[in-house]
Design a protein around this motif. Structure first.
Motif, PDB file in Angstrom:
ATOM      1  N   HIS A   1       0.866  -1.179   0.000  1.00 46.11           N
ATOM      2  CA  HIS A   1       0.000   0.000   0.000  1.00 46.11           C
ATOM      3  C   HIS A   1       0.903   1.230   0.000  1.00 46.11           C
ATOM      4  O   HIS A   1       1.751   1.380   0.890  1.00 46.11           O
ATOM      5  CB  HIS A   1      -0.901   0.008   1.232  1.00 46.11           C
ATOM      6  N   LEU A   2       0.742   2.095  -0.977  1.00 46.87           N
ATOM      7  CA  LEU A   2       1.578   3.282  -1.116  1.00 46.87           C
ATOM      8  C   LEU A   2       0.735   4.534  -0.948  1.00 46.87           C
ATOM      9  O   LEU A   2      -0.401   4.610  -1.443  1.00 46.87           O
ATOM     10  CB  LEU A   2       2.250   3.304  -2.493  1.00 46.87           C
TER      11      LEU A   2
ATOM     12  N   TRP B   1       6.548  10.090   1.173  1.00 48.15           N
ATOM     13  CA  TRP B   1       6.051   8.910   0.479  1.00 48.15           C
ATOM     14  C   TRP B   1       6.340   7.698   1.371  1.00 48.15           C
ATOM     15  O   TRP B   1       7.449   7.531   1.865  1.00 48.15           O
ATOM     16  CB  TRP B   1       6.764   8.739  -0.863  1.00 48.15           C
ATOM     17  N   ARG B   2       5.330   6.857   1.563  1.00 42.58           N
ATOM     18  CA  ARG B   2       5.487   5.723   2.459  1.00 42.58           C
ATOM     19  C   ARG B   2       4.828   4.484   1.850  1.00 42.58           C
ATOM     20  O   ARG B   2       3.772   4.569   1.222  1.00 42.58           O
ATOM     21  CB  ARG B   2       4.846   6.016   3.819  1.00 42.58           C
ATOM     22  N   ALA B   3       5.462   3.338   2.056  1.00 46.32           N
ATOM     23  CA  ALA B   3       4.891   2.053   1.644  1.00 46.32           C
ATOM     24  C   ALA B   3       4.644   1.208   2.886  1.00 46.32           C
ATOM     25  O   ALA B   3       5.434   1.240   3.833  1.00 46.32           O
ATOM     26  CB  ALA B   3       5.832   1.320   0.691  1.00 46.32           C
ATOM     27  N   VAL B   4       3.549   0.465   2.878  1.00 49.98           N
ATOM     28  CA  VAL B   4       3.190  -0.429   3.980  1.00 49.98           C
ATOM     29  C   VAL B   4       2.711  -1.737   3.372  1.00 49.98           C
ATOM     30  O   VAL B   4       1.929  -1.720   2.410  1.00 49.98           O
ATOM     31  CB  VAL B   4       2.072   0.175   4.858  1.00 49.98           C
ATOM     32  N   ASP B   5       3.170  -2.864   3.921  1.00 50.27           N
ATOM     33  CA  ASP B   5       2.674  -4.140   3.404  1.00 50.27           C
ATOM     34  C   ASP B   5       1.429  -4.569   4.186  1.00 50.27           C
ATOM     35  O   ASP B   5       0.956  -3.861   5.079  1.00 50.27           O
ATOM     36  CB  ASP B   5       3.763  -5.211   3.395  1.00 50.27           C
TER      37      ASP B   5
ATOM     38  N   VAL C   1       1.307  -6.845  -6.249  1.00 51.21           N
ATOM     39  CA  VAL C   1       0.311  -5.812  -6.495  1.00 51.21           C
ATOM     40  C   VAL C   1       0.631  -4.598  -5.639  1.00 51.21           C
ATOM     41  O   VAL C   1       1.133  -4.725  -4.518  1.00 51.21           O
ATOM     42  CB  VAL C   1      -1.115  -6.339  -6.180  1.00 51.21           C
ATOM     43  N   ILE C   2       0.378  -3.416  -6.174  1.00 52.55           N
ATOM     44  CA  ILE C   2       0.484  -2.183  -5.392  1.00 52.55           C
ATOM     45  C   ILE C   2      -0.899  -1.536  -5.343  1.00 52.55           C
ATOM     46  O   ILE C   2      -1.666  -1.597  -6.312  1.00 52.55           O
ATOM     47  CB  ILE C   2       1.525  -1.201  -5.953  1.00 52.55           C
ATOM     48  N   VAL C   3      -1.211  -0.934  -4.198  1.00 54.94           N
ATOM     49  CA  VAL C   3      -2.496  -0.268  -3.993  1.00 54.94           C
ATOM     50  C   VAL C   3      -2.208   1.201  -3.705  1.00 54.94           C
ATOM     51  O   VAL C   3      -1.429   1.520  -2.796  1.00 54.94           O
ATOM     52  CB  VAL C   3      -3.277  -0.889  -2.826  1.00 54.94           C
ATOM     53  N   THR C   4      -2.795   2.079  -4.480  1.00 54.58           N
ATOM     54  CA  THR C   4      -2.577   3.513  -4.286  1.00 54.58           C
ATOM     55  C   THR C   4      -3.922   4.227  -4.349  1.00 54.58           C
ATOM     56  O   THR C   4      -4.956   3.641  -4.677  1.00 54.58           O
ATOM     57  CB  THR C   4      -1.664   4.099  -5.386  1.00 54.58           C
ATOM     58  N   ASP C   5      -3.900   5.532  -4.053  1.00 55.68           N
ATOM     59  CA  ASP C   5      -5.088   6.328  -4.273  1.00 55.68           C
ATOM     60  C   ASP C   5      -5.022   6.956  -5.665  1.00 55.68           C
ATOM     61  O   ASP C   5      -4.313   6.464  -6.533  1.00 55.68           O
ATOM     62  CB  ASP C   5      -5.294   7.353  -3.147  1.00 55.68           C
ATOM     63  N   LYS C   6      -5.673   8.071  -5.877  1.00 58.50           N
ATOM     64  CA  LYS C   6      -5.971   8.526  -7.232  1.00 58.50           C
ATOM     65  C   LYS C   6      -4.889   9.304  -8.004  1.00 58.50           C
ATOM     66  O   LYS C   6      -5.016   9.445  -9.214  1.00 58.50           O
ATOM     67  CB  LYS C   6      -7.233   9.397  -7.195  1.00 58.50           C
ATOM     68  N   PRO C   7      -3.850   9.881  -7.390  1.00 62.92           N
ATOM     69  CA  PRO C   7      -2.928  10.714  -8.175  1.00 62.92           C
ATOM     70  C   PRO C   7      -2.385  10.018  -9.419  1.00 62.92           C
ATOM     71  O   PRO C   7      -1.998   8.859  -9.385  1.00 62.92           O
ATOM     72  CB  PRO C   7      -1.801  11.008  -7.176  1.00 62.92           C
TER      73      PRO C   7
END
Length: 252
Positions: free
Chosen positions: A91-92, A107-111, A147-153
């Motif tokens: 999750h980014l 900017w941060r990533a979390v599993d 897989v990566i999960v992000t929001d809308k940007p």
């Protein structure tokens, strides 16, 4: 020198030697405790100084600052080396933080397990910054997610197509609460400090903090009280080993 530690439920953990404290007149236990307090809780150096004074330990806030600069990152890196590779779903998210009265981006990533593989403090929130963050993540973890999960940007989509086109990209704001929630300790620290002093200082502090603080934040809501105490005992044992405080007399 190689050290070996057996902790409950963890098996054997092998790690390199703790950092050298040569030339420091304070015991290892005091140095390690001050660095832990500063990175684990939203405290200032002066507040850590006050807490140590309550324990009859006379140490200045400036000395504590130097200890955090010198040992904070090595204390953070050791627990990271003990973890398995992050999960295959990342999750980014990025959040605006104030540095010297200017707005920058963290900017941060979390599993999926809540582990923070890496962070990046950057001036911008564009494709180039996202691409740099992707590269930093893959280099730090020596892995590529499923897989990566992000929001809308849009910056995420553009960087994803160039940096990791084989990885599935899910873009949905509601799916990314895990990454957004991981910013809360940073917000607490930002309020306590009134803002970070510089981009480099924020990167150093948050990089160390993202390794130290989550180590002492197990998923408490999924544990019984006895399991939580056992888990924290194990994690404190790891802390004592990696700092070199294991076997040192306790300061009162």
């Amino acid at each position: 020198m190689i050290l070996k530690l057996i902790v409950p439920g963890r098996g054997s953990l092998v790690a390199s030697a703790p950092p050298s404290y040569k030339g420091h007149r304070y015991p290892v236990e005091i140095i390690a405790h001050c660095v832990w307090l500063y990175h684990r809780f939203p405290l200032s150096f002066r507040e850590v100084e006050e807490l140590m004074l309550k324990r009859d330990v006379l140490v200045s806030h400036e000395t504590i600052r130097r200890w955090c600069l010198k040992f904070g990152q090595s204390y953070a890196d050791a627990p990271r080396r003990r973890r398995s590779r992050p999960g295959d779903k990342w999750h980014l998210d990025e959040v605006c933080i104030k540095i010297n009265r200017e707005h920058k981006y963290l900017w941060r990533a979390v599993d999926a397990a809540g582990t923070v593989p890496d962070i990046l403090v950057h001036n911008r929130r564009d494709k180039a910054a996202a691409k740099r963050f992707f590269g930093k993540l893959m280099k730090a973890t020596q892995s590529v997610p499923r897989v990566i999960v992000t929001d809308k940007p849009r910056s995420y989509g553009a960087a994803h197509r160039e940096a990791m086109p084989s990885v599935e990209h899910r873009c949905h704001k509601g799916l990314n609460n895990r990454a957004e929630n991981s910013h809360q300790p940073t917000r607490q620290r930002e309020r306590a400090m009134k803002s970070f002093p510089s981009v480099g200082g924020a990167q150093r502090f948050l990089s160390a903090s993202s390794g130290i603080s989550p180590h002492f934040r197990p998923r408490r809501h999924l544990m019984t009280a006895s399991d939580y105490r056992a888990e924290m005992t194990a994690r404190f044992a790891i802390k004592e080993q990696v700092t070199g405080a294991a076997g040192q007399p306790t300061t009162t």
